[in-house]
Design an enzyme around this catalytic site. Structure first.
Site, short mmCIF file in Angstrom:
data_model
loop_
_atom_site.label_atom_id
_atom_site.label_comp_id
_atom_site.label_asym_id
_atom_site.label_seq_id
_atom_site.Cartn_x
_atom_site.Cartn_y
_atom_site.Cartn_z
N HIS A 133 -9.55 1.86 -0.76
CA HIS A 133 -8.10 1.70 -0.65
C HIS A 133 -7.59 1.16 -1.98
O HIS A 133 -7.87 0.02 -2.34
CB HIS A 133 -7.78 0.72 0.49
CG HIS A 133 -6.34 0.70 0.88
ND1 HIS A 133 -5.33 1.04 0.01
CD2 HIS A 133 -5.73 0.35 2.04
CE1 HIS A 133 -4.16 0.91 0.62
NE2 HIS A 133 -4.39 0.51 1.86
N HIS A 144 -3.11 8.30 5.52
CA HIS A 144 -3.30 6.95 4.96
C HIS A 144 -4.72 6.50 5.29
O HIS A 144 -5.42 6.00 4.44
CB HIS A 144 -2.25 6.01 5.55
CG HIS A 144 -2.25 4.66 4.94
ND1 HIS A 144 -1.98 4.44 3.60
CD2 HIS A 144 -2.50 3.43 5.47
CE1 HIS A 144 -2.07 3.14 3.34
NE2 HIS A 144 -2.38 2.51 4.45
N GLU A 186 -1.52 5.75 13.20
CA GLU A 186 -1.22 6.93 12.39
C GLU A 186 -1.40 8.21 13.20
O GLU A 186 -0.61 9.14 13.10
CB GLU A 186 -2.10 6.94 11.14
CG GLU A 186 -1.72 8.08 10.21
CD GLU A 186 -2.29 7.94 8.81
OE1 GLU A 186 -3.23 7.15 8.63
OE2 GLU A 186 -1.79 8.64 7.92
N PHE A 196 1.63 -2.89 4.42
CA PHE A 196 2.02 -4.24 4.79
C PHE A 196 3.53 -4.32 4.92
O PHE A 196 4.25 -3.75 4.10
CB PHE A 196 1.65 -5.15 3.61
CG PHE A 196 0.57 -6.13 3.90
CD1 PHE A 196 -0.40 -5.89 4.84
CD2 PHE A 196 0.52 -7.32 3.17
CE1 PHE A 196 -1.40 -6.81 5.07
CE2 PHE A 196 -0.48 -8.24 3.39
CZ PHE A 196 -1.44 -7.98 4.34
N CYS A 220 0.81 -1.22 0.00
CA CYS A 220 0.00 0.00 0.00
C CYS A 220 0.84 1.27 0.00
O CYS A 220 0.28 2.37 -0.06
CB CYS A 220 -0.93 -0.01 1.20
SG CYS A 220 -1.76 -1.59 1.41
N LYS A 266 -9.35 7.63 1.13
CA LYS A 266 -9.86 6.25 1.09
C LYS A 266 -11.33 6.16 1.51
O LYS A 266 -12.02 5.22 1.13
CB LYS A 266 -9.01 5.35 1.99
CG LYS A 266 -7.60 5.12 1.47
CD LYS A 266 -6.82 4.17 2.35
CE LYS A 266 -5.41 3.97 1.84
NZ LYS A 266 -4.52 5.15 2.08
#
Lengths: 407, 424
Positions: free
Chosen positions: B344, B307, B318, B404, B174, B339
């Protein structure tokens, strides 16, 4: 005084075994380290390729505790083991204390593709709810780089480059740039790949693999008239990169200096093939080398030629265009032994600088008139001052790396 | 408020001269911007593949009925992700005023993708399994598999434009798009290229849809970043492309820069494969390093495109990262999550969010997230909800991507200074 990036460590795992001595031995023997692929799945084309440069049941417990290994895909294990081999080779125990000042730059063409296959089988055959989280988290392309970062505590940039055959050289180029620009103090840079049977079968169906023909054994013949494909290979090779002044200050053994790295693209290439744009690629290579002392000072070429019909022809035309009337330095083709993928070319390039990489061509070459030269065969009599590594990818990408002796 | 060590002076200002986007809101930037400003999510029922056997049934898909012309090449060898990438690249180059010509020799493509042509790969695989189960083993046509590679969207862009310089695809899950733009910024700054076409592209596919479901990371409803009842992410698809060039080059041809690509950084948590560091340590390091790269203090950032996936752990981590970088000011810092509106986009998320961030800077307003739901009291930032937030100052903006494997990327864009806007 420009900041120079040097290579101080090497970890390599392949069908040849563990470490540089094992690779040097295989290259000296000059025979492909290939074994039979499991064709039991029934995916292989009849009469097609049967061999790949596979790693058979490796014992990686020296580098990865079993409890950690069971949470890793095969490429993750290879990357972690090669990285943990490279650090002590550089005289470094860990980069954990450096944290954010240590980065990972890893190339892979296909990623943990066996886990991808397993996950898709679960989704299609058993239903989406049967999908195992492990197969998902360990099928993503960047998991080997991430597992390596976790294993050694590298909290700097964690970059996975996916550019097929150009990837390994791009990864080292990016890592060297990061060191040179001061973004990291150390980088682990290299490549990893696995070749499970289905991928091997599909590469064969694409016509990419070397295969037996009448009176001709199945093996890769880079730059040779009889070449008919590559030997697919698995493995991992990781280099430790750091600033030259820092390496010298700690008394490290310096394996090579990264003198230059460059990349270009041949837009005439098809999606899965090489193109015909050798003039433009040669112009890019020539311009890059001009910033690093020119082609004349290069004493050996460690070529990415792999036995691919069009890829090798493109490689030869690029090199001939760059050298022009001047004689080409000896051209070594280590992928004849290590196979394509897995970064064997990186390790072979370092060995070439040490004068260790002996003629990795399996038999007397036959000159291809279109290519106009044959790969070097026979012992390398002296240590090499400058070695150019080349990597032309199907699809159009190209990358080069110029290594030189630093002492 | 914490200060950051500034990087030494740089010789080259790199600017954004063109933007392109393909998102569930449409096949171009204007439709995407209209959708983002609306605050209405595009996440909902979808039909890209049969998901009746899956746990969840929402995603954000691009409307193929309104598709742009196909790129060059044989149709069977071009994936959906390739089409998104090429369409967005064409739009970005058109805005930049770059047609065909010699500039392509000194241009590079820096792209991100997490799955490339996986959707097409799955079609092949499904047919392969059918062949395995059948009496006759006729395997499917190989051409279906041709665009399967991770690097295919970036290569397709390079081939379409006729690029002669470096072409590189990063696959860092991502964070792919964000990292690719960071690499492109470095490449233009260093003079490696004069023009960088950068961004990312990914399409919906079963692998990621089922995979995130297996991790129980997907919400059954459209995702609700930073909300008290958030229960996971929603997957989307599309592409974002940015053209980066040196300021002087853009001004020389009479064009106007949209934004300055001011700073970038990437780090790794080196903590866990699928969970973020609970204190967002790696993300905070990335943000701090990007600020240093941009030669900015945290107080100069006017809003954040987070994000913001909507997973319980990610959003908290975050916000911890934002709090550690911005201190008390984090509570007043406008934060939005693209998002929440387009899902996403995985490997292209960072790229589309960078496009959104730049559009916000240009407009002087932050696009909202959907208004519904109660904010999580543990989230110590000012969420932009329901309608666009007009900014008193829109000088510098931060966009983050957290992936990830703990990969983090942070990008900072700035409004061009008056003296940077034209050659006069």
């Amino acid at each position: 005084m420009p900041i120079e990036t040097v290579v101080t460590g090497l970890g390599t795992i392949g069908p040849y075994g563990f470490g540089r001595e094992a690779l040097a031995k295989a290259l000296a023997a000059g025979k492909p380290v290939a074994s039979e692929v499991d064709r039991g799945g029934g995916w292989h084309r009849e009469g097609g390729s049967r061999l790949a440069a596979l790693i058979r049941e490796p014992d990686l417990s020296r580098w990865i505790p079993p409890a950690a290994a069971r949470r890793m895909s095969f490429p993750s294990k290879l990357a972690v083991a090669a990285g943990k081999m490279a650090l002590p080779d550089a005289g470094i125990e860990t980069v954990a204390s450096e944290g954010g000042r240590a980065g990972v730059y890893l190339a892979t063409a296909f990623g943990p593709v066996h886990n991808t296959e397993k996950l898709l089988r679960q989704i299609f055959l058993e239903g989406a709810e049967a999908a195992q989280p492990f197969y998902f988290s360990e099928c993503v392309a960047n998991t080997p780089a991430a597992q390596l970062a976790i294993a050694v505590g590298a909290r700097g940039p964690n970059v996975t480059i996916v550019q097929r055959e150009a990837g390994p050289l791009l990864a080292v180029g990016r890592g060297a740039q990061a060191v040179r620009e001061g973004r990291v103090d150390r980088a682990l840079a290299g490549a990893v790949e696995e070749i499970p049977p289905l991928l091997h079968a599909l590469l064969g169906r694409f016509g990419a693999l070397a295969q037996a023909e009448e009176k001709l054994a199945e093996q890769p013949r880079p730059l040779d008239r009889r070449r008919n494909g590559i030997l697919a290979g698995e493995g991992a090779s990781l280099l430790v990169l750091e600033r030259e002044d820092a390496a010298r200050a700690r008394g490290a053994r310096i394996l090579a200096r990264v003198r230059w790295s460059g990349a270009a693209f041949d837009a005439t290439a098809g999606v899965t093939d090489w193109g015909t744009g050798h003039d433009a690629l040669a112009a890019a290579l020539r311009a890059g080398l001009a910033t690093a002392g020119g082609a004349a000072g290069i004493s050996m070429i460690v070529s990415g030629a792999s036995g691919a019909k069009r890829g090798d022809l493109l490689e030869a035309r690029v090199l001939k265009a760059v050298w022009g009337e001047a004689p080409l330095p000896p051209v070594m083709t280590p992928k004849a032994v290590t196979g394509e993928y897995g970064g064997g070319i990186l390790a072979a390039g370092l060995l070439a600088l040490e004068g260790k990489a002996l003629a990795p061509f399996p038999e007397a070459p036959e000159l291809d008139p279109e290519i106009g030269f044959s790969p070097h065969r026979g012992a390398v009599p002296e240590k090499r001052a400058r070695v150019l590594l080349t990597g032309l990818a199907s699809g159009g990408a190209a990358a080069w790396l110029l290594l030189e002796r630093a002492s | 408020m914490p200060r950051v060590d500034r990087a030494p002076a740089r010789p080259r200002t790199v600017v954004v001269s063109g933007l392109g986007a393909v998102t569930p809101f449409g096949w171009n930037v204007p439709s995407t911007w209209n959708g983002l400003r609306s605050g209405k999510t595009s996440i909902g029922p979808f039909d890209r593949f049969d998901h009746s056997g899956y746990r969840t049934h929402v995603a954000a898909q691009v409307d193929l009925a309104r598709a742009a012309p196909r790129p060059r090449g044989k149709p069977a060898r071009i994936s959906l992700a390739d089409r998104y990438a090429v369409c967005a690249a064409r739009e970005a180059l058109s805005q930049a005023g770059l047609g065909g010509g010699d500039w392509t020799r000194r241009a590079g493509v820096y792209f991100g993708s997490s799955t490339g042509g996986m959707l097409e790969n799955e079609r092949y695989f499904e047919a392969l399994l059918a062949a395995e189960g059948g009496a006759r083993r006729r395997l499917p046509r190989m051409s279906i598999l041709a665009p399967q590679q991770y690097n295919a969207p970036g290569d397709a862009v390079a081939r379409e434009i006729g690029i002669g310089g470096p072409v590189q695809t990063v696959s860092a899950a991502c964070a792919s798009g964000g990292m690719a733009i960071g690499d492109a910024l470095r490449a233009v700054r260093s003079g490696e290229v004069e023009t960088a076409i950068t961004g990312g592209s990914d399409s919906l596919c079963r692998l990621t849809y089922a995979g995130f479901n297996a991790l129980r990371s997907v919400d059954e409803r459209p995702c609700r970043p930073f909300r008290k009842d958030r229960a996971g992410l929603s997957i989307g698809e599309g592409a974002g492309v940015i053209v980066l060039e040196p300021l002087e080059r853009v001004l020389a041809r009479g064009a106007r820069p949209l934004a300055v690509a001011a700073g970038e950084a990437a780090t790794c948590d080196a903590y866990h494969m699928t969970a973020p560091h609970p204190l967002g340590a790696g993300a905070a390091e990335a943000i701090g390093a990007a600020l240093a790269d941009a030669q900015l203090d945290p107080g100069e950032i006017d809003f954040v495109n987070a994000h913001g996936t909507g997973t319980p752990l990610n959003d908290l981590a975050e916000c911890e990262a934002l709090a550690s970088v911005f201190g008390e000011r984090a509570r007043e810092l406008p934060v939005t999550s693209t998002k929440s509106l387009v899902g996403h986009l995985l490997g292209s998320a960072g790229a589309v969010e960078a496009v959104a961030t730049i559009l916000c800077l240009v407009a002087g307003e932050v696009h909202p997230m959907p208004a519904e739901g109660e904010s999580d009291p543990a989230i110590g930032v000012q969420l932009v909800l329901g309608s666009p937030l007009k900014l008193k100052r829109a000088r510098h903006a931060l966009s983050t991507s957290l992936a990830f494997g703990g990969a983090n990327a942070a990008l900072i864009f700035s409004r061009p200074r008056p003296e940077d806007r034209d050659a006069d």
